[in-house]
Design a protein around this motif. Structure first.
Motif, PDB file in Angstrom:
ATOM      1  N   TYR A 161       0.831  -0.926   0.105  1.00 18.57           N
ATOM      2  CA  TYR A 161      -0.028  -0.193  -0.026  1.00 18.57           C
ATOM      3  C   TYR A 161       0.946   1.160  -0.046  1.00 18.57           C
ATOM      4  CZ  TYR A 161      -3.101   3.381   2.444  1.00 18.57           C
ATOM      5  OH  TYR A 161      -3.828   4.623   2.723  1.00 18.57           O
ATOM      6  N   LYS A 163       0.756   5.513  -0.510  1.00 17.07           N
ATOM      7  CA  LYS A 163       0.310   6.865  -0.457  1.00 17.07           C
ATOM      8  C   LYS A 163       0.868   7.762  -1.644  1.00 17.07           C
ATOM      9  CE  LYS A 163      -1.780   7.184   3.650  1.00 17.07           C
ATOM     10  NZ  LYS A 163      -3.109   6.869   3.968  1.00 17.07           N
ATOM     11  N   ASP A 190      -3.399   5.222  -2.478  1.00 16.13           N
ATOM     12  CA  ASP A 190      -4.557   6.070  -1.684  1.00 16.13           C
ATOM     13  C   ASP A 190      -3.846   7.614  -1.821  1.00 16.13           C
ATOM     14  OD1 ASP A 190      -5.841   7.037   0.095  1.00 16.13           O
ATOM     15  OD2 ASP A 190      -5.379   5.840   1.872  1.00 16.13           O
ATOM     16  N   ASN A 192      -5.816   9.691  -0.558  1.00 14.61           N
ATOM     17  CA  ASN A 192      -6.570  10.535   0.716  1.00 14.61           C
ATOM     18  C   ASN A 192      -7.125  11.916   0.220  1.00 14.61           C
ATOM     19  OD1 ASN A 192      -4.223   9.051   2.288  1.00 14.61           O
ATOM     20  ND2 ASN A 192      -5.536   9.359   3.616  1.00 14.61           N
ATOM     21  N   GLU A 216      -7.789   4.454  -3.314  1.00 14.83           N
ATOM     22  CA  GLU A 216      -8.750   4.527  -2.150  1.00 14.83           C
ATOM     23  C   GLU A 216      -9.077   6.076  -2.098  1.00 14.83           C
ATOM     24  OE1 GLU A 216      -7.295   2.045   1.034  1.00 14.83           O
ATOM     25  OE2 GLU A 216      -7.483   3.772   2.423  1.00 14.83           O
ATOM     26  N   ASP A 241     -12.989   5.519   1.825  1.00 18.70           N
ATOM     27  CA  ASP A 241     -12.413   5.678   3.007  1.00 18.70           C
ATOM     28  C   ASP A 241     -12.961   6.748   3.853  1.00 18.70           C
ATOM     29  OD1 ASP A 241     -10.897   6.000   5.194  1.00 18.70           O
ATOM     30  OD2 ASP A 241      -9.017   5.604   4.301  1.00 18.70           O
ATOM     31  N   GLN A 242     -12.545   7.998   3.574  1.00 19.38           N
ATOM     32  CA  GLN A 242     -12.910   9.216   4.500  1.00 19.38           C
ATOM     33  C   GLN A 242     -14.437   9.587   4.159  1.00 19.38           C
ATOM     34  OE1 GLN A 242      -9.857   8.909   2.988  1.00 19.38           O
ATOM     35  NE2 GLN A 242      -8.398   9.233   4.869  1.00 19.38           N
ATOM     36  N   HIS A 292      -9.393   0.108   8.602  1.00 18.63           N
ATOM     37  CA  HIS A 292      -8.724   1.247   8.277  1.00 18.63           C
ATOM     38  C   HIS A 292      -7.999   1.804   9.433  1.00 18.63           C
ATOM     39  CE1 HIS A 292      -9.052   6.027   7.703  1.00 18.63           C
ATOM     40  NE2 HIS A 292      -7.889   5.574   7.117  1.00 18.63           N
TER      41      HIS A 292
HETATM   42 MG   LIG Z   1      -7.196   5.817   3.315  1.00 19.29          MG
END
Ligand SMILES: [Mg+2]
Length: 378
Positions: A161, A163, A190, A192, A216, A241-242, A292
């Motif tokens: 995974y 970022k 991800d 974010n 994600e 996710d968020q 998460h």
């Molecule tokens: Mg996330």
């Protein structure tokens, strides 16, 4: 067995190395340790996610404490659901969830200790013997990220995974290097919430050649429609996710077919019971849930592991965060994955014993305030 005392302690958990995500760098995470004692002397441990400064979460916990004191520990649903409607919580449900999750966690720890059973057994029982976690790539430069990814792949993690959301050039460079480092292992990316709809469609189009398993939360957390628009445009699986906190959020995302996976923590959901409700809604829609991780210690990671053991529609490649800390608050159990996996926790309650020296240091680091926190990293 009634709740006699609730003690809250704000803590700063220092990261081993600067934690990079979506253009931001953190050197430490803030949490609030919640210790609940019963009238017959049992103590339950919980942890609420906070941010710096954590006094808002501490005050909110102290604000709801009178509603819990003197009440039976067994009444988890009544107490936590009731607390969600108190004062400002009524119109700040996401905030309420972060506050109450640590308190509810401590109640489950007590109930498990009283019954002599691990928490997952009180929540329906384990449906698997181990939970799979992803290898969380850390680093600033492309070379650092690639080296870490290679180490994680060598350690046996099946899901890696990374970022992204750190700018187009860096994202493309980092993703290519990590893909090369991990061979055919599954790769999740991800950003974010970093991208607009147009940016997400553009970036995912560019990143597709590196075969991400899923992307994600590409777009801002407030718009389910944006996520759906991206999902329909890109042909790459999308994880929410968020955008997901409550069971109602899960319902709406599933109803709109806006994501292929739900990534959720018990903190976001507002406790272990609420996580179970959210997971059940996703299960009914044929959508898996993925644990998460946030900036937490092994207390939360252990609590989430119990959920992972008992949740039927759990994905593999779940998230833990305690391994990123300079030191964990937990001395037992050993939560180090072996080939990405952690097995059954059999001790009563959460099964967690605190390292009181580490706890003291985390409380002291918090008391020193934001300036020393910036000095934690290199
Ligand atoms: Mg996330």
């Amino acid at each position: 067995m009634k709740i006699a005392r609730i003690k809250t302690t704000p803590l700063a958990l220092a990261f081993k190395e600067p934690y990079h995500w979506a253009g931001r760098v953190d050197h430490a995470a803030a949490v609030v340790l919640v210790e609940v004692e019963t009238d017959d002397g049992l103590v339950g441990i919980g942890e609420s996610v906070a941010a710096f400064p954590a006094e808002g979460i501490v005050a909110a916990l102290q604000g709801v404490a009178p509603q819990f004191l003197g009440q039976p520990v067994f009444d988890v649903e009544r107490l936590v659901t009731g607390a969600r409607h108190l004062g400002s919580f009524n119109h700040t449900p996401w905030h309420a969830n972060f506050v109450l999750a640590g308190l509810e966690m401590a109640l489950w720890d007590i109930l498990g200790k009283a019954a002599g059973w691990p928490v997952h057994r009180l929540l329906g029982g384990a449906v698997r013997d181990e939970v799979d976690y992803f290898g969380f790539v850390q680093g600033d430069t492309t070379d650092e990220l690639a080296e870490d990814a290679r180490d994680l792949a060598a350690a046996g993690y099946g899901v890696i995974y990374l970022k992204v959301g750190r700018g187009e050039a860096a994202d493309l460079r980092n993703t290519a290097a990590v893909r090369a480092a991990i061979g055919g292992r599954r790769l999740r990316l991800d950003p974010n919430c970093a991208w607009s709809v147009a940016e997400a469609i553009y970036m995912i189009g560019k990143l597709r050649e590196h075969e991400p398993e899923w992307i994600e939360q590409p777009t801002p957390l407030t718009s389910i429609a944006a996520m759906r628009q991206v999902k329909e445009a890109v042909g790459v699986p999308i994880a929410a996710d968020q955008a997901v906190f409550t069971p109602a959020d899960v319902y709406e995302i599933c109803r709109q077919r806006a994501a292929d996976v739900i990534v959720l923590s018990l903190h976001e959901a507002g406790g272990l019971l609420a996580f179970g409700k959210a997971a059940a809604i996703a299960e009914a829609a044929g959508v898996p849930v993925c644990l998460h991780g946030q900036g937490v210690s092994g207390i939360s990671d252990a609590a989430q592991h119990h959920l992972g053991l008992r949740t039927a529609n759990l994905s593999d490649g779940n998230q833990i965060m305690h391994q990123l800390l300079v030191e964990d608050l937990v001395s037992v159990p050993d939560l180090t994955p072996v080939k990405g996996r952690i097995g059954l926790l059999e001790k009563p309650g959460l099964g967690v014993e605190l390292d009181r020296d580490a706890l003291h240091r985390a409380a002291e680091l918090y008391r020193r305030g934001p300036t020393p926190l910036k000095e934690v990293g290199p």
